[in-house]
Design an enzyme around this catalytic site. Structure first.
Site, short mmCIF file in Angstrom:
data_model
loop_
_atom_site.label_atom_id
_atom_site.label_comp_id
_atom_site.label_asym_id
_atom_site.label_seq_id
_atom_site.Cartn_x
_atom_site.Cartn_y
_atom_site.Cartn_z
N TYR A 1 0.84 -1.21 0.00
CA TYR A 1 0.00 0.00 0.00
C TYR A 1 0.87 1.25 0.00
CZ TYR A 1 -3.94 3.05 1.10
OH TYR A 1 -4.90 4.02 1.06
N PHE B 1 -7.73 19.47 -24.99
CA PHE B 1 -8.47 18.22 -25.17
C PHE B 1 -9.79 18.30 -24.39
CE2 PHE B 1 -9.44 13.77 -24.06
CZ PHE B 1 -9.72 13.35 -25.34
N ASP B 2 -10.76 17.48 -24.78
CA ASP B 2 -12.10 17.66 -24.20
C ASP B 2 -12.16 17.42 -22.69
OD1 ASP B 2 -11.77 14.96 -24.70
OD2 ASP B 2 -13.87 14.59 -25.15
N ASP C 1 0.51 19.18 -21.24
CA ASP C 1 -0.32 17.97 -21.29
C ASP C 1 0.45 17.03 -22.21
OD1 ASP C 1 -2.00 15.95 -22.06
OD2 ASP C 1 -3.76 17.21 -22.35
N ALA D 1 0.40 13.73 -23.00
CA ALA D 1 -0.09 12.40 -23.41
C ALA D 1 0.71 11.82 -24.58
CB ALA D 1 -1.57 12.50 -23.77
N LYS E 1 -1.27 6.55 -23.65
CA LYS E 1 -0.87 6.86 -25.02
C LYS E 1 0.61 6.53 -25.18
CE LYS E 1 -4.75 9.50 -24.63
NZ LYS E 1 -5.56 9.57 -23.40
N HIS F 1 -20.64 13.30 -25.83
CA HIS F 1 -20.45 12.36 -26.93
C HIS F 1 -20.29 10.92 -26.46
CE1 HIS F 1 -16.39 13.43 -25.74
NE2 HIS F 1 -15.94 12.36 -26.36
N1 F0G Z 1 -5.01 14.90 -22.76
C1 F0G Z 1 -5.02 14.50 -24.04
C2 F0G Z 1 -4.26 15.26 -25.07
C3 F0G Z 1 -5.75 13.37 -24.40
O1 F0G Z 1 -5.77 12.98 -25.68
C4 F0G Z 1 -6.45 12.65 -23.40
C5 F0G Z 1 -7.22 11.47 -23.73
C6 F0G Z 1 -6.39 13.11 -22.08
C7 F0G Z 1 -5.67 14.25 -21.79
C8 F0G Z 1 -7.14 12.42 -20.97
O2 F0G Z 1 -6.50 11.23 -20.66
O3 F0G Z 1 -8.11 9.41 -21.28
O4 F0G Z 1 -6.19 8.99 -19.77
O5 F0G Z 1 -8.11 10.31 -18.98
N2 F0G Z 1 -7.50 11.13 -24.89
C9 F0G Z 1 -8.17 9.92 -25.30
C10 F0G Z 1 -8.41 9.98 -26.78
C11 F0G Z 1 -9.37 9.55 -24.52
O6 F0G Z 1 -9.11 9.07 -27.28
O7 F0G Z 1 -7.90 10.86 -27.45
P1 F0G Z 1 -7.29 9.92 -20.15
#
Ligand code: F0G
Length: 459
Positions: free
Chosen positions: A72, A124-125, A215, A217, A258, A450
């Site tokens: 833990y 990103f969304d 960010d 990813a 990613k 979506h």
């Molecule tokens: N930032 C970026 C640029 C992303 O593309 C994503 C996720 C996230 C943050 C959030 O990360 O999914 O681990 O919580 N993108 C995925 C996509 C979902 O399909 O582009 P997460």
């Protein structure tokens, strides 16, 4: 003769995928309320919904899974991961979280308050969602070229320094908790940000005393493009480029699903011990104790290995060339796509594909449904559905870009699969004039709609 390019890995395990008939798919998509997220994976032949968490782990990552330390507190897996993050990014403090949006949730809980502005390059969304959820505003400062899919520009993820400076100049410092740079920029098509632009944004951030968040990813894919397209970086190693990229930032959020090629996981990393202490409180509350934060020990081990594999040049070349291959084949069939092709996906321009289509009937979603019906290929809409309603007027937002994203999982599909996808979309392109009506919403959530929206044919 020059040797042809070949993958930098061989396959040790396979997973069966089944081809369905068009008749089966017609029933399944209706049952799924014309929302591709509602399909079962067995109803999909080639799944290009996302590159997130869908990659194939290596034998070395699986070996790491077997030696995970599930304590833990103070697990050795946590320290493996800490060392890998420090080694690759240079950040000395980090918090594990279960995925990227959790990193946003924890970090933004410390930094973002009502009425704030968060400028950046096409957030990103989930990033935007976490900003708007806190009644703050995400200000898009991406260069204009990003929104014209026909313009060739090597770094369509770049921030327009003038747009950014205007936001910084016109607003009090305490209203801007940070600037966010998303590398690569998913929303504009997996488009990279140049080192020069990162440097410019960082110096503007410094000038106005605002911190810079990366960010990250798809940071490794971004570094690959810097190496390819920015002459100064031509001979440099990916590791060197990555180190320099992060040297300009104050903190980072990472969806490890990613570029770190794991199925789940994420982290926040920073330099400031005080921010680390403040974020730890939320991490413990939302994610888990600071030495596991929503991840198991085995997952942290796989991530530590994946971070190194993700910055390997041979791997990145294999990866990006496959995305380029799909882009090239689609172009051969006349299909309009965002150019140049991005790092993780080919973005099909639905507005140019179906120019006379009524946008209020969701052009890109309609095209994504057509592609599923044609070949059992699942892409994802990046357009009006994903853009949600305006938080104030509650009217539908119709963003510049209305795309179907064909997102390629890492180390999963062959180029024959890419060929299949290209032909399926090419067939639809040939009969595009027959697609006249789209979809209407039956049910939607107030934010990030979506994922769960229910639709029916507009006719
Ligand atoms: N930032 C970026 C640029 C992303 O593309 C994503 C996720 C996230 C943050 C959030 O990360 O999914 O681990 O919580 N993108 C995925 C996509 C979902 O399909 O582009 P997460």
């Amino acid at each position: 003769m020059e040797l042809p390019f070949a993958e930098s890995y061989k396959i040790k395990m396979v997973e069966h995928i089944r081809r369905s008939t068009r008749e089966e798919r017609e029933v399944w998509i209706r049952d799924a309320r014309f929302n591709l997220f509602n399909l079962r994976s067995g109803q999909v032949f080639i799944d290009l919904l996302t590159d997130s968490g869908t990659g194939a782990m290596s034998d070395k990552q699986w070996a790491g899974m077997m030696t995970g330390d599930e304590s833990y507190a103070g697990a050795s897996s946590y320290y493996h991961l800490k060392d890998a993050i420090r080694d690759i990014t240079g950040f000395g403090y980090f918090l594990p979280v279960h995925q990227g949006r959790a990193a946003e949730n924890v970090l933004f809980s410390v930094l973002v308050k009502e009425g704030d502005l968060v400028p950046g390059n096409a957030h990103f969304d989930t990033t935007k969602g976490h900003i708007e959820f806190r009644k703050a505003v995400a200000v898009d400062c991406t260069i204009g070229e990003a929104y014209d899919t026909t313009v060739e520009h090597p770094f369509k993820g770049n921030v327009d320094p003038e747009k950014l400076e205007k936001v910084l100049k016109d607003n009090p410092k305490d209203k801007i908790p940070f600037i966010v740079l998303t590398v690569t920029c998913n929303t504009s098509g997996g488009q990279p940000v140049s080192m020069e632009n990162i440097r410019t944004v960082s110096s503007l951030a410094g000038k106005y005393g605002i911190p810079l968040l990366i960010d990250a990813a798809r940071f490794a894919e971004n570094a690959y493009f810097i190496r390819q397209r920015e002459p100064e970086y031509a001979g440099r190693s990916i590791r060197e480029i990555v180190s320099e990229m992060f040297s300009y930032a104050d903190f980072m959020t990472m969806s490890s699903k990613k570029d770190a090629i794991v199925n789940i996981g994420g982290f926040i990393a920073m330099r400031d011990p005080e921010l680390f202490r403040q974020a730890s409180v939320y991490n413990i509350m939302f994610e888990g104790y600071i030495t596991y934060g929503g991840m198991s020990g085995r997952d942290m081990n796989a991530l530590a290995v994946g971070l190194y594999e993700g910055v390997d040049l041979d791997y990145l070349e294999t990866r990006i060339r496959q995305v380029e291959y799909l882009g090239r084949r689609l172009t051969d069939f006349g299909v309009p796509i965002q150019v140049p092709v991005g790092g993780h996906a080919v973005f099909v321009d639905a507005k140019r594909f179906l120019p006379d289509f009524p946008r209020e009937e969701f052009t890109a979603q309609t095209l994504a449904v057509e592609l599923y019906l044609e070949g059992g290929v699942r892409g994802v809409e990046i357009g009006a559905l994903m853009a949600d309603r305006d938080p104030v007027t509650r009217l539908n937002r119709f963003p510049e870009l209305e795309m179907v994203r064909l997102t390629i999982p890492r180390r999963v599909y062959s180029n024959n699969h890419m060929e299949y996808v290209a032909v399926a979309l090419g067939n639809i392109y040939d009969r595009r004039h027959t697609i006249r009506r789209g979809l209407k919403i039956v049910h939607e959530a107030p934010i990030l709609r979506h994922f769960t929206v229910e639709l029916e044919p507009a006719v």
